[in-house]
Write a protein that holds these residues in place. Structure first.
Motif, short mmCIF file in Angstrom:
data_model
loop_
_atom_site.label_atom_id
_atom_site.label_comp_id
_atom_site.label_asym_id
_atom_site.label_seq_id
_atom_site.Cartn_x
_atom_site.Cartn_y
_atom_site.Cartn_z
N THR A 52 -2.99 -7.41 -1.58
CA THR A 52 -3.26 -6.90 -2.92
C THR A 52 -4.64 -7.34 -3.39
OG1 THR A 52 -0.91 -6.94 -3.46
CG2 THR A 52 -2.45 -6.83 -5.30
N LYS B 98 -11.77 -2.18 -4.94
CA LYS B 98 -11.68 -1.17 -5.99
C LYS B 98 -12.62 -1.49 -7.14
CE LYS B 98 -9.67 2.44 -7.96
NZ LYS B 98 -9.79 3.80 -7.41
N ARG C 269 -7.53 -5.24 -1.82
CA ARG C 269 -7.58 -3.90 -2.41
C ARG C 269 -8.18 -3.96 -3.81
NH1 ARG C 269 -2.25 -3.23 -0.46
NH2 ARG C 269 -1.43 -3.31 -2.59
N SER C 270 -7.78 -4.95 -4.57
CA SER C 270 -8.29 -5.09 -5.94
C SER C 270 -9.79 -5.33 -5.94
CB SER C 270 -7.56 -6.24 -6.65
OG SER C 270 -8.12 -6.48 -7.91
N ALA D 101 0.84 -1.19 0.00
CA ALA D 101 0.00 0.00 0.00
C ALA D 101 0.88 1.24 0.00
CB ALA D 101 -0.91 0.00 1.22
N LYS D 102 0.39 2.30 -0.62
CA LYS D 102 1.16 3.53 -0.72
C LYS D 102 1.22 4.27 0.61
CE LYS D 102 0.05 4.17 -5.62
NZ LYS D 102 -0.58 5.06 -6.63
N SER E 47 -12.12 5.45 -4.01
CA SER E 47 -10.79 5.94 -4.36
C SER E 47 -9.74 5.01 -3.77
CB SER E 47 -10.60 7.36 -3.82
OG SER E 47 -10.56 7.34 -2.40
N ASP E 48 -8.50 5.12 -4.23
CA ASP E 48 -7.42 4.30 -3.68
C ASP E 48 -7.25 4.55 -2.18
OD1 ASP E 48 -6.94 3.21 -6.16
OD2 ASP E 48 -5.32 4.61 -6.65
N ASP E 49 -7.40 5.80 -1.77
CA ASP E 49 -7.27 6.14 -0.36
C ASP E 49 -8.38 5.49 0.46
OD1 ASP E 49 -6.10 7.79 1.84
OD2 ASP E 49 -8.08 8.72 1.78
#
Length: 672
Positions: A331, A338, A334-335, A283-284, A355-357
């Protein structure tokens, strides 16, 4: 052509005009025996006939409203071939107080309305005054569609303080136990089970139906694609394959492995499906779980999900997230959040376009709450797993970049063997779907038909199925029912946001706009102040929007409205401000101009209203918004249903003033 077995089923059922009349008891307006009241369920009973005046029906189903729309050359029911529509709608209208009401019929073809055994109307466009008893009043609508053209029917009523409107669905009911209705409801359930359990993945269609001729949308809902390398964890895959219903009691995935080596086979398949190893994508950011909790709450996830063990009962039937951490890799989760529809277009999980956040925060929260763990109890062999996958899984599931093998369908020789057997010994190697007795009976009844119903679809039936399947009532009120969201939060002393009601959505919104909404293509939210978010369901979008319209007796292009009138639009513009008008700008924005003081009662931007609403609904809403939705805070400007306090415009005539406002609102999109 009506299939023989269906006709035999219905031949056993007498098409009831009225339950009390069948029993030889005279009906007394307002009164029903206790056993009849006990047998009532929301909605009316709609029956179809081969010819006008027939006593024996061909099909029967429940409808929400006293309305019908069947496009030209379309089937009125999946169980009927296209042709002239001959129908009858029966049931009861429950009225709180005795009083006089006006009724009228709208539509095409010939039609008549009987109330409490007396014919009160024949033909569209006419009105009649009727005295209704307190409580139950029997209604009986006979309809014959035109020989050439759309078949349309709507029944409306008006009272002393409200204008013409559809009969409210929360006041309509009919018996649940009429023999023909029970028989046809069983066939419908069996048809739906055939599609949702993906029976056609292994078996030929009933009768001589070819797959290419099928039109039932759910038949296109292929099982999820299994490109699981970075998504699912081996221990969860093995446990899921062994017994899906142990992890999710509601699972439609069957047990496919049997015998002493089933645990090893499951481990082998899991090893095969995760044999290509790739590095996790970190994650970012490192979000806080409490931020994810806020998202979980505002999106109403709690209405469909819980974190308790799936083995525990939940009175609201919510899906357990107990094992979500053990199921997904970082991962993978998250995928999925999303884009939940990426690998399974017909999944019921809403696409909130996060959103990604938001995804990162929501995942952090889910992992702190999901306490379930699963351990790998044996090592799998990927090479063997490839063989077991092909043997046990590939009929339904495909792998990333690969098509499912073209396996010849197996004809169903008997409904008393294989998947429909209760005893394991009689089922042999067939999958175990965990069907309940009534589900087995429904599926067996459907499989005895010629399957021709799979080649037809009725949008109004599709939308009724999907509103239930997608649990739209989790967030939205419909037909007077309380939402699941309210039920979940009431124990905490909280009240969720007041979201739009779905009761009149098919009459309210133009299908072209609704399609875009369900596809997730609407650029701007109509109600940006809401924390909750309308999700997208692209696979269902088109037919769902059409079906909602048909439920209300409207075609997709039905929207009779006045021709544009610039002079009226100019008058309407003067009715917008507070001085000399209705003060619309206090709560409603207009284009880029924001509302002045919306406080706790903001309204949608009037420019959006212009492209969303049907004219008939707009007039009904303006005259009596409290009758359309009692929770809305739109003021009632015409308390008598006829005049407003603005007497210097059209002498206070409410309809003329609202028409002027309509003309102005319709001019707004061109000014964007």
């Amino acid at each position: 052509m009506i299939r023989k077995s269906t006709f035999i089923l219905l031949a056993l059922a007498v098409c009831s005009i009225a339950p009390a009349e069948q029993a030889g008891e005279p009906f007394k307006p307002g009164k029903l025996p206790a056993d009849v009241v006990e047998a009532l369920r929301p909605g009316l009973t709609l029956r179809f006939y081969a010819r006008p005046g027939d006593a024996q029906g061909l099909d029967a189903r429940r409808v929400r409203l006293a309305a019908l729309h069947v496009p030209k050359n379309s089937a009125a029911s999946p169980f009927l071939a296209p042709g002239p529509v001959h129908a009858r709608i029966t049931g009861y209208l429950k009225n709180p107080l005795k009083g006089d009401f006006r009724f009228r019929l709208a539509g095409t073809g010939t039609m008549s309305l009987r109330i409490n055994g007396k014919e009160v109307l024949t033909g569209a466009g006419k009105e009649a005054e009727v005295t209704l008893a307190k409580n139950y009043n029997r209604i009986d609508i006979v309809y014959d569609g035109p020989a050439n053209g759309d078949a349309t029917l709507r029944v409306e009523w008006a009272g002393e303080k409200f204008g013409f409107e559809p009969l409210p669905p929360d006041s309509l009911s009919s018996r649940k136990d009429d023999a023909d209705l029970v028989a046809q409801s069983t066939l419908r359930e069996g048809r739906q089970l055939f599609a949702e359990r993906h029976c056609a993945s292994c078996h030929a269609m009933p009768g001589k139906v070819a797959e290419k001729d099928c039109r039932m949308p759910e038949l296109s809902s292929k099982a999820p694609q299994l490109d699981v390398n970075l998504r699912l964890q081996p221990a969860w895959i093995a446990a899921w394959i062994l017994d899906p219903r142990a992890l999710r009691p509601e699972a439609t995935m069957p047990k496919v492995l049997h015998g002493l080596d089933s645990h090893q086979r499951a481990a082998d398949i899991a090893a095969y499906l995760t044999s290509v190893k790739q590095a996790e994508v970190p994650a970012k950011t490192e979000p806080k779980a409490e931020d994810g909790q806020a998202i979980f709450q505002k999106l109403g996830c709690v209405t469909c999900h819980r974190f308790s063990d799936p083995k525990t009962d939940d009175e609201l039937g919510r899906l357990s997230l107990y094992h979500v951490g053990a199921k997904y890799t970082e991962t993978g989760l998250r995928s999925f959040l999303k884009n939940p529809h990426e690998r399974y277009a017909w999944i019921k999980m809403p696409d909130f376009r996060l959103s990604d956040d938001e995804v990162a925060k929501l995942q952090a929260y889910l992992r702190t709450q999901a306490k379930g763990t699963l351990e790998v109890d044996r090592k799998g062999n990927a090479e063997n797993g490839a063989k077991w996958f092909k043997e046990s899984c590939s009929a339904c599931h495909s792998l990333a970049g690969k098509s499912a093998p073209n396996t010849p369908p197996v004809a169903m020789k008997s409904v008393d063997k294989g998947c429909l057997m209760v005893a394991i010994g009689g089922r042999g190697s067939a999958p175990d779907f965990g069907l309940q007795p009534e589900q087995r009976s429904a599926l067996a009844a459907f499989l005895k038909t010629d399957g021709s119903s799979l080649t037809r679809e009725t949008p109004a039936e599709f939308s009724l199925r999907q509103v239930k399947s997608l649990r739209c009532d989790s967030c939205h009120r419909r037909d007077g029912e309380v939402t699941r969201w309210h039920a979940v939060l009431e124990d905490e002393g909280k009240v969720p946001e007041n979201l739009p009601s779905l009761t009149w959505v098919g009459e309210k919104l133009k299908p072209a706009w609704t399609k875009k909404l369900f596809h997730g293509e609407v650029d701007q939210r109509a109600r940006p102040w809401l924390k909750a978010r309308m999700p997208a369901f692209p696979a269902r979008a088109d037919l769902l929007a059409v079906g909602l319209s048909h439920e209300h007796g409207f075609g997709i292009n039905d929207d009779e409205r006045p021709k544009p009138d610039p002079k009226l639009a100019a008058i309407g513009e003067k009715l917008i401000p507070q001085q000399g008008g209705f003060n619309c700008i206090n709560c409603h924005g207009i284009g880029k101009q924001k509302a002045i003081q919306p406080f706790e009662a903001p309204g949608i931007n009037l420019t959006d209203a212009a492209i969303r609403l049907r004219y008939t609904y707009y007039q009904r809403w303006m005259l009596a918004p409290d009758r359309v939705d009692v929770t809305m805070r739109m003021p009632v400007f015409a308390t008598d249903g006829k005049t407003t306090q603005l007497r210097d415009v059209f002498d206070g005539d409410a309809r003329k003033q609202y028409d002027a406002l309509w003309q102005y609102i319709q001019s707004l999109p061109a000014k964007k």
